[in-house]
Design a protein around this motif. Structure first.
Motif, mmCIF file in Angstrom:
data_model
loop_
_atom_site.group_PDB
_atom_site.id
_atom_site.type_symbol
_atom_site.label_atom_id
_atom_site.label_comp_id
_atom_site.label_asym_id
_atom_site.label_seq_id
_atom_site.Cartn_x
_atom_site.Cartn_y
_atom_site.Cartn_z
ATOM 1 N N UNK A 327 0.838 -1.203 0.000
ATOM 2 C CA UNK A 327 0.000 0.000 0.000
ATOM 3 C C UNK A 327 0.875 1.256 0.000
ATOM 4 N N UNK A 328 0.589 2.139 -0.949
ATOM 5 C CA UNK A 328 1.274 3.431 -1.007
ATOM 6 C C UNK A 328 0.656 4.342 0.057
ATOM 7 N N UNK A 329 1.487 4.850 0.952
ATOM 8 C CA UNK A 329 1.029 5.617 2.110
ATOM 9 C C UNK A 329 1.240 7.112 1.869
ATOM 10 N N UNK A 330 0.268 7.906 2.344
ATOM 11 C CA UNK A 330 0.408 9.358 2.362
ATOM 12 C C UNK A 330 -0.013 9.856 3.751
ATOM 13 N N UNK A 331 0.845 10.631 4.386
ATOM 14 C CA UNK A 331 0.549 11.173 5.719
ATOM 15 C C UNK A 331 0.160 12.643 5.600
ATOM 16 N N UNK A 332 -1.078 12.950 5.970
ATOM 17 C CA UNK A 332 -1.542 14.333 5.864
ATOM 18 C C UNK A 332 -0.857 15.247 6.872
ATOM 19 N N UNK A 333 -0.383 14.689 7.990
ATOM 20 C CA UNK A 333 0.214 15.507 9.040
ATOM 21 C C UNK A 333 1.453 16.258 8.600
ATOM 22 N N UNK A 334 2.198 15.705 7.650
ATOM 23 C CA UNK A 334 3.385 16.393 7.152
ATOM 24 C C UNK A 334 3.005 17.684 6.443
ATOM 25 N N UNK A 335 1.976 17.624 5.626
ATOM 26 C CA UNK A 335 1.603 18.755 4.779
ATOM 27 C C UNK A 335 0.684 19.748 5.472
ATOM 28 N N UNK A 336 -0.292 19.230 6.218
ATOM 29 C CA UNK A 336 -1.319 20.089 6.809
ATOM 30 C C UNK A 336 -1.080 20.377 8.290
ATOM 31 N N UNK A 337 -0.138 19.685 8.915
ATOM 32 C CA UNK A 337 -0.051 19.710 10.362
ATOM 33 C C UNK A 337 -1.108 18.801 10.942
ATOM 34 N N UNK A 338 -1.160 18.744 12.280
ATOM 35 C CA UNK A 338 -2.186 17.907 12.900
ATOM 36 C C UNK A 338 -3.376 18.791 13.256
#
Length: 400
Positions: A327-338
């Protein structure tokens, strides 16, 4: 094994998406920013803390009355604005017949505190001037009654009703990240069961709040000093708070087709858990159990996670993800913050947007944990693991 759907469960489409964040507002702006691997963060204004500040927004576009804007706190303006974008996206803005029966399921935190009062109390205590009864006396004398009223979590739903005319049933959940997982889960269940035809779900968060920084500093949750992506924070644990609002319009397939609405994607399933995080590996086990319940087909695909960067939960989530290397993973926290209550609806929104655009946005991760994926996505798993508690997953799929 996968939890069976009830016989006759309705298919639920995502027909509207509204996002406002540090990357801008609207779907095109976010899609362009994600593909450009843009990250907007500020490490000076609240140093040593790092935030992803809200991009400049002209609130008049969705909240035309200045009086309405003035009586809202920042998180309510962000949420009401994002909700308006979602209604526009779904083509129901101003449609009183639909809005009068549209339900709302919203995740919200508490309101903003009076920083001056808080600092006076903390300083007095630090100087040894807090006699018995001091705290109660200060709170009784220094806090305005209207300040407390402005903190009510269900005011976001109230303001959306006032500004946009969404007047069906309303539910507001509190409980940080877990609240938005349950908001999506319950909205989906209601539409599947025929208890609701159309619903507005989502959340909003103002990350530019010193009172929240104080609160999370007590738990050692804040990212400080130097920005890094969420997968590179093993030795500098923490989240960088982000300001964002994310809302979705969800409706039954029959309801959408009857009004000629086109779907971005469909929401197939949402599952949630509350692991007792007293033993190492509890989050990994929780996510694996949710994976089984979700019924993810195949051993390859796409996954969007709201991973926080806080340890040990992020390491335990990473251990789970390593068990599914296809599964290709994308973490929103890097780009948008938490963005706490907004993180899970943001993941759902980006999943539906990616499916509708026929591509998964590129990785933004110098560690190499996130990999390129060129095939058009037909299914995306959305994962949420709260910084303190609460886990959840959703399956977003293309409409056939």
């Amino acid at each position: 094994m996968t939890e069976p759907k009830s016989p006759g469960a309705k298919e639920v489409w995502i027909t509207g998406i509204g996002i406002v964040s540090s990357l801008g507002e609207g779907l095109d702006a976010h899609w362009d920013a994600l593909n450009a691997r843009r990250i907007n963060f500020d490490d000076k204004r609240f140093a040593p803390y790092i935030v992803h500040p809200l991009a400049p927004v002209v609130f008049d576009a969705q909240i035309p009355k200045k009086g309405d804007q003035r009586q809202m706190e920042a998180w309510q303006r962000i949420g009401t604005y994002a909700a308006g974008l979602a209604l526009d996206s779904a083509g129901v803005k101003g449609n009183q017949e639909i809005l009068s029966r549209m339900d709302m399921v919203i995740a919200a935190g508490g309101g903003e505190r009076d920083i001056a009062v808080d600092m006076a109390i903390l300083n007095a205590d630090a100087q040894g001037n807090s006699s018995p009864g001091f705290l109660n006396e200060r709170l009784m004398n220094d806090l305005r009654p209207t300040l407390f009223l402005a903190q009510l979590s269900n005011l976001l739903a109230g303001n959306i009703a006032i500004v946009h005319g969404v007047c069906g049933t309303s539910r507001t959940f509190m409980g940080e990240e877990a609240a938005s997982i349950d908001a999506a889960r319950i909205a989906l269940a209601r539409i599947e069961a025929g208890q609701s035809d159309i619903a507005l779900i989502g959340g909003a968060h103002n990350g530019e709040r010193p009172d929240l920084m104080i609160l999370y500093e007590f738990g050692d949750f804040n990212l400080t000093e130097k920005f890094s992506g969420v997968w590179a924070r093993e030795n500098n644990s923490g989240f960088a708070m982000g300001s964002a609002g994310a809302f979705l319009v969800m409706e039954s397939r029959e309801h959408a087709e009857a009004r000629g609405a086109k779907p971005y994607a469909k929401l197939t399933r949402v599952v949630a858990d509350l692991a007792q995080r007293k033993q190492p590996g509890a989050v990994t086990k929780s996510l694996e159990a949710l994976w089984t319940k979700l019924g993810v087909p195949g051993d390859s695909g796409n996954l969007i996670t709201g991973a926080t960067g806080v340890e040990p939960v992020t390491a335990e989530e990473k251990a789970f993800l390593r068990q599914h290397p296809g599964f290709a993973v994308r973490a929103t926290g890097t780009t948008f913050g938490h963005t706490l209550e907004t993180q899970f609806p943001l993941g759902l929104a980006l999943a539906a947007l990616s499916i509708s655009r026929g591509a998964l946005f590129p990785p933004n991760d110098p560690t190499g944990f996130e990999v390129e994926k060129s095939e058009p996505p037909t299914q995306i798993v959305v994962v949420g693991a709260g910084h303190w508690q609460g886990e959840g997953m959703a399956l977003v799929e293309a409409v056939k």
